[in-house]
Write an enzyme that holds these catalytic residues in place. Structure first.
Site, PDB file in Angstrom:
ATOM      1  N   SER A   1       0.845  -1.186   0.000  1.00 35.05           N
ATOM      2  CA  SER A   1       0.000   0.000   0.000  1.00 35.05           C
ATOM      3  C   SER A   1       0.892   1.251   0.000  1.00 35.05           C
ATOM      4  O   SER A   1       1.757   1.377  -0.854  1.00 35.05           O
ATOM      5  CB  SER A   1      -0.948  -0.054   1.196  1.00 35.05           C
TER       6      SER A   1
ATOM      7  N   ASP B   1      -8.079  -3.882  -6.894  1.00 37.47           N
ATOM      8  CA  ASP B   1      -7.661  -3.395  -5.585  1.00 37.47           C
ATOM      9  C   ASP B   1      -8.346  -2.055  -5.337  1.00 37.47           C
ATOM     10  O   ASP B   1      -8.154  -1.109  -6.109  1.00 37.47           O
ATOM     11  CB  ASP B   1      -6.145  -3.232  -5.572  1.00 37.47           C
TER      12      ASP B   1
ATOM     13  N   HIS C   1      -7.165  -5.778  -1.250  1.00 40.91           N
ATOM     14  CA  HIS C   1      -5.982  -4.947  -1.030  1.00 40.91           C
ATOM     15  C   HIS C   1      -4.913  -5.786  -0.344  1.00 40.91           C
ATOM     16  O   HIS C   1      -5.087  -6.210   0.790  1.00 40.91           O
ATOM     17  CB  HIS C   1      -6.373  -3.754  -0.160  1.00 40.91           C
TER      18      HIS C   1
END
Length: 489
Positions: free
Chosen positions: A211, A423, A452
């Site tokens: 991320s 995602d 994710h």
């Protein structure tokens, strides 16, 4: 990154730890010892996590000036003969503690051969957790609003939100930690990572970041191209990091991901949300409109959109999304933890503002946000009216000590990017731009799955095996690889 709070959330776990002797061949200067009770409250007492601290410059332009303390952790390899080096990790955010992340990875089935090959290192990035934590003196009301601006249906809605955004920016700029504002950046966190490498006595470091951590890793390997060994970037932001483009792209992320949930709910008529994906999609807009007009059990339309987005980070959370919708639709008690408590989130939210607002310049006029909202509300109607609207970064102090780091193709070809196709938090569109920026430096593996986070949390063995092989052997796919959907995904 996150949403009602872009926090790659559920990865803040840790372990029971005891001191241990450094592995042979690592002349580190760090004194490892037990971690705090908070890190010790983990579900894996057999995993021995150790903690320490390291002093780094607040301002790297003045390396001998004021120092701040960075908290670090280690899950040491138990196979010294197989140990390759250190694997520095970051779970995302910004604003998320990473001290417990090595144990979270191990508990999530990080392969044993990876654990044998590395000392897995965690740390709290500067400004976060136990590393010189920052504050914006956010009230509970401000925290409960989360990180998404209210959904703007009109230009007037954007103008109204500007006052709240300005107030938070002013609170950050006048807080007791305001001196850290210009120095709490991704570039300086990357420099802190290199200080960690140096303190551990390692000529190079390997890295696994997801991320926002993908951007942190990209910045590290750009600033220190000769000091990275094997760099894995999972769930990738674009080359600009968590900038205004990434914020707006969250709305596309929900649109990319939502069909997975619509199919899930449609196949389960007991939820009463529709028996076709089209009906489930219509129910989303019906509930959002209804809650915009009149909140139900403390839940308004913005929070409804944000929690739906947040919980679609994982397939495992789809039942909780359906249950939340069902309760709101029928005005029944909401599931436990809905909405989540924001009582302890002040530092996390403040650190996020410090980083994203200092890393890059955001539009500075209300008119620009009004224009963006008008565009995104049509392009991505599920959440575009929130993600394109105005936030504290519009009113951030002008002082910037350096321009954003430009990600490019200079350096060794030692980057492996891994990415889910659907995602919500770091959409594929942004990842493809980062891949393009890296050029010959990177190879990219995409997995035909939603959610994710790919490694090691996802179920796609093709993608997971590619990462494991790279970390253990250094071998990447010869070219970019598309992993097909696998049974059960």
């Amino acid at each position: 990154m996150r949403k009602t709070l872009p926090l790659a959330a559920a990865i803040a776990v840790a372990a029971t730890m005891i001191p241990s002797v450094p592995a042979a061949g690592t002349p580190d200067t760090v004194r490892w010892g037990p971690c705090s009770e908070k890190e010790a409250a983990a579900p894996a007492p057999s995993l021995r996590l150790e903690c320490s601290t390291l002093e780094v410059p607040l301002d790297y332009r003045d390396p001998d000036g004021r120092q701040i303390e960075i908290a670090i952790s280690r899950l040491a390899s138990e196979k010294p003969s197989q140990r390759r080096g250190v694997l520095l990790t970051n779970p995302g955010g910004p604003g998320i503690s990473g001290l417990g992340y090595p144990v979270a990875l191990a508990a999530s089935k990080l392969p044993q051969k990876v654990l044998d090959s590395y000392d897995v290192i965690g740390f709290d990035p500067r400004g976060t957790g136990r590393s010189a934590p920052v504050t914006c003196d956010l009230t509970l009301t401000q925290r409960n609003r989360g990180n998404l601006p209210p959904y703007a249906h009109t230009a007037a809605d954007v103008a109204r939100q500007a006052g709240s955004a300005r107030t938070i920016a002013e609170q950050c700029a006048t807080s007791k930690t305001a001196s850290m504002l210009p120095h709490t950046t991704t570039a300086n966190t990357a420099r802190d990572m290199d200080r960690i490498r140096e303190a551990l006595g390692e000529p190079k470091l390997s890295y696994l970041g997801g991320s926002y951590g993908s951007y942190l890793g990209a910045v590290y390997t750009t600033l220190f191209p000769g000091r990275g060994d094997r760099i894995v970037l999972d769930s990738n932001l674009g080359p600009g990091g968590y900038d205004v483009k990434a914020m707006r792209l969250l709305a596309r992320g929900l649109e990319d991901r939502f069909p997975d949930f619509a199919a899930f709910a449609a196949a389960r008529p007991e939820y009463g949300l529709g028996t076709t994906p089209r009906q489930v999609t219509a129910k989303f807009f019906e509930l959002a409109k209804r809650l915009d007009a009149k909140p139900v059990r403390g839940m308004d339309g913005t929070l409804f959109r944000g929690l739906t987005f947040d919980r679609l980070y994982s397939d495992a959370s789809m039942p909780s999304v359906a249950e939340m919708w069902q309760a709101l639709d029928r005005d029944r008690p909401l599931p436990p933890g809905t909405p989540p408590s924001m009582e302890d989130m002040e530092n996390s939210m403040a650190a996020r503002f410090y980083v994203i607002c200092s890393d890059s310049r955001w539009p500075g006029t209300v008119r620009e946000y009004q224009r963006d909202v008008a565009v995104d509300r049509l392009r991505y109607p599920m959440m575009g009216g929130s993600t394109a609207s105005i936030g504290p970064c519009a009113f951030w102090p002008d002082e910037r000590v350096e321009p954003p780091v430009r990600i490019g193709d200079r350096g060794a070809s030692n980057v492996l990017m891994v990415q889910n196709e659907r995602d919500p938090g770091t959409p594929l569109a942004g990842a493809l731009k980062l891949r393009q920026a890296f050029g010959k430096r990177a190879t990219m593996v995409t997995a035909d799955q939603g959610g994710h986070g790919v490694y090691p949390f996802g179920r796609n063995t093709c993608a997971n095996d590619a990462v494991t092989a790279f970390l253990v052997t250094g071998q990447r796919p010869a070219r970019d690889l598309a992993c097909a959907a696998e049974p059960g995904e």
